[in-house]
Design an enzyme around this catalytic site. Structure first.
Site, short mmCIF file in Angstrom:
data_model
loop_
_atom_site.label_atom_id
_atom_site.label_comp_id
_atom_site.label_asym_id
_atom_site.label_seq_id
_atom_site.Cartn_x
_atom_site.Cartn_y
_atom_site.Cartn_z
N LYS A 52 0.83 -1.20 0.00
CA LYS A 52 0.00 0.00 0.00
C LYS A 52 0.87 1.26 0.00
O LYS A 52 0.61 2.21 -0.74
CB LYS A 52 -0.95 -0.02 1.21
CG LYS A 52 -2.08 -1.02 1.04
CD LYS A 52 -2.87 -1.26 2.32
CE LYS A 52 -3.85 -2.42 2.11
NZ LYS A 52 -4.55 -2.82 3.34
N GLN A 96 -4.90 -1.57 9.58
CA GLN A 96 -4.71 -2.90 8.96
C GLN A 96 -5.29 -3.98 9.88
O GLN A 96 -4.94 -4.06 11.05
CB GLN A 96 -3.21 -3.14 8.70
CG GLN A 96 -2.92 -4.43 7.96
CD GLN A 96 -3.47 -4.45 6.53
OE1 GLN A 96 -3.44 -3.46 5.81
NE2 GLN A 96 -4.02 -5.58 6.12
N ASP A 119 -11.37 2.94 3.94
CA ASP A 119 -11.63 1.50 3.86
C ASP A 119 -13.13 1.21 3.86
O ASP A 119 -13.55 0.08 3.60
CB ASP A 119 -10.98 0.79 5.07
CG ASP A 119 -9.79 -0.06 4.66
OD1 ASP A 119 -9.65 -0.33 3.44
OD2 ASP A 119 -9.01 -0.45 5.54
#
Ligand code: NAD
Length: 281
Positions: A52, A96, A119
């Site tokens: 990422k 994460q 997200d």
């Protein structure tokens, strides 16, 4: 049978994000910023975060990673998120997953400012998605929708079977498909007869984490099969949830693993972060 090339499409999305970033810099002096919070030392999580960060760099984003030890307290993670919430250089915040067991993931996700929730996991954005309002949408299902669009795959009126019902994959996938006027069946570990559902579907979207779960006799001739699963098997290679070798000859379209949905997830993360940065204007 036509392969859906996620790698090529992800590159196309990333190139277009990079062009827009350049424009945003020139015209508005804005550099999109992404903050990643990484807790513990899970090798897969570290690998994803590295990918990422690299992707951010490639498209010209500002990005920071907060590496935290396994022993970190929930309050310390919350404090870091709150700092990122009020940092004007940060447009997107990503925690994460999975988090260590002593951390309440739901609580952590709720702390993220919904306007920076790139997200799409915050209940605010999930609610807006279900209602059909503009929202940040979870990157993996959003990437699958981008694939349908790119390959001109019509969804309205289609029978779609979603296999897997997690908050980050199956549920948002089903909402997006329903919003696109598909007839959606959601199946999961407690579904009595999985094959009865998958074999009737025009499109099967599977994200469960079980290698080779979807077999040849479970899909109909000409079906479209989207494989979200990523599983590392004994010989070290990556496979999806579909028995690709035997299922693919029956399909009109199918995604490979690797090179299918995986690359799209990062591309959509970049796209969501850019969308957030544009809202600064
Ligand atoms: P999860 O464990 O949170 O959820 C799994 C879901 O699958 C659950 O709803 C469960 O009921 C269902 N399930 C499990 N076994 C099943 C079975 N035998 N039959 C029917 N349903 C079954 O997992 P997740 O986070 O949603 O991830 C699922 C898969 O997708 C994993 O392989 C993961 O690595 C992959 N994934 C890929 C990407 C990507 O970028 N391509 C992103 C996220 C997750």
């Amino acid at each position: 049978m036509q392969l859906i090339d996620g790698k090529a499409l992800a590159k196309k999305v990333q190139d277009s994000v990079a062009t827009e970033v350049e424009q945003l810099k020139q015209e508005e002096n804005i550099v999109p910023g992404l903050a990643v919070i990484l807790v513990g030392d899970d090798p897969a999580s570290h690998a994803y975060v590295k990918m990422k960060a690299k992707a951010c760099e490639k498209v010209g984003f500002y990005s920071i990673t907060h590496n935290m030890p396994d022993t970190i307290s929930q309050d310390e993670i919350i404090a870091t998120i709150e700092m990122m919430n009020s940092n004007p250089r940060i447009d997107g915040i990503l925690v994460q997953l999975p988090l260590p067991k002593h951390i309440d993931t739901d609580k952590i996700l709720e702390v993220i400012d919904p306007k920076k929730d790139v997200d799409g996991f915050h209940a605010y954005n999930v609610g807006r998605l279900v209602t059909g309002l503009d929202s940040f949408v979870a990157c993996t299902p959003l990437g699958v929708m981008k694939m349908f669009e790119e390959y001109n795959i019509e969804l309205q009126g289609k029978d779609v079977c979603v296999v897997g019902a997690s908050n980050i994959v199956g549920k948002p996938m089903a909402s997006l498909l329903l919003n696109a006027n598909a007839t959606v069946t959601i199946t999961h570990i407690f579904t009595k007869d999985l094959k009865a559902h998958t074999s009737k579907a025009d499109i099967v979207v599977v994200g469960v984490g079980v290698p080779g779960l979807i077999k040849e006799d479970m899909v109909k001739e000409g079906a479209i099969v989207i494989d979200i699963g990523i599983n590392r098997i004994e010989d070290g290679s990556l496979v999806g949830d579909v028995d690709f070798k035997n299922v693919s000859p029956k399909c009109s379209y199918i995604t490979p693993v690797p090179g299918g949905v995986g690359p799209m997830t990062i591309a959509m993360l970049l796209s969501n972060t850019l969308k957030s940065a544009k809202q600064r204007v």
